[in-house]
Motif scaffolding. Structure first.
Motif, PDB file in Angstrom:
ATOM      1  N   ASP A  17     -93.766  11.505 -10.315  1.00  0.00           N
ATOM      2  CA  ASP A  17     -92.488  11.283  -9.668  1.00  0.00           C
ATOM      3  C   ASP A  17     -92.027  12.610  -8.964  1.00  0.00           C
ATOM      4  N   ARG A  23     -95.867   8.784  -0.148  1.00  0.00           N
ATOM      5  CA  ARG A  23     -95.819   7.601  -1.086  1.00  0.00           C
ATOM      6  C   ARG A  23     -96.300   6.146  -0.438  1.00  0.00           C
ATOM      7  N   TYR A  70     -94.942   3.692  -9.197  1.00  0.00           N
ATOM      8  CA  TYR A  70     -94.587   5.218  -8.625  1.00  0.00           C
ATOM      9  C   TYR A  70     -94.523   6.112  -9.705  1.00  0.00           C
ATOM     10  N   SER A  71     -94.407   5.993 -11.000  1.00  0.00           N
ATOM     11  CA  SER A  71     -94.135   6.834 -11.908  1.00  0.00           C
ATOM     12  C   SER A  71     -95.678   7.502 -12.071  1.00  0.00           C
ATOM     13  N   GLU A  93     -92.733  11.384   1.078  1.00  0.00           N
ATOM     14  CA  GLU A  93     -91.998  11.191  -0.088  1.00  0.00           C
ATOM     15  C   GLU A  93     -90.294  11.639   0.190  1.00  0.00           C
TER      16      GLU A  93
END
Ligand code: SF4
Ligand code: SF4
Length: 96
Positions: A17, A23, A70-71, A93
Motif C-alpha cells: 500500500d 494502481r 490492493y494491499s 497512485e
C-alpha cells in the motif's frame, strides 16, 4: 516450455500500500471473466469472488469475477498488459 512471470518473494508477505506507484483498475463493464489477469499476476494479488449482490455491476452479479487486492498489488501492470480485452487501466497512485 511455457514461461510465466513469477517472483521469489511474494508481496503476500509484504503489503504494498505505501509504495505502489501505479494502481490497476478493472473496467467491469468490459471484463469477460477469462481470469487471465489472475493467472498472470506474479503476487497473487487478484482474487476470484463469487458473483452476488455486492458485485461491481449487474452484468457479473451471477458469475465469478476478478478483484484486485490492493494491499498486495505492487502495480507492475502485468495484468493490464495480458488482459485480452484491455479493460484494466493503470493509473498513478494517489495517496490521501
Ligand atoms: S484478463 Fe481482463 S477480461 Fe480477463 S478477467 Fe481479467 S480483467 Fe477480465
Ligand atoms: S499490477 Fe496486476 S499483475 Fe501486477 S501485482 Fe497488481 S494485480 Fe498483480
Amino acid at each position: 516450455m511455457v514461461l510465466v512471470p513469477v517472483s521469489t518473494v511474494s508481496t503476500r508477505n509484504h503489503p504494498t500500500d505505501s509504495w505502489r506507484i501505479q494502481r490497476p483498475t478493472i473496467q467491469y463493464d468490459k471484463c469477460i471473466r477469462c481470469m487471465i489477469c489472475w493467472k498472470y499476476c506474479p503476487d497473487n494479488a487478484i482474487e476470484i469472488e463469487n458473483g452476488d449482490e455486492s458485485a461491481p455491476n449487474e452484468r457479473i452479479a451471477k458469475m465469478e469475477y476478478p478483484v484486485i487486492n490492493y494491499s498486495f498489488c505492487k502495480g507492475c501492470g502485468i495484468c493490464a498488459n495480458e488482459c485480452p480485452e484491455k479493460c484494466i487501466d493503470m493509473e498513478f497512485e494517489v495517496i490521501e
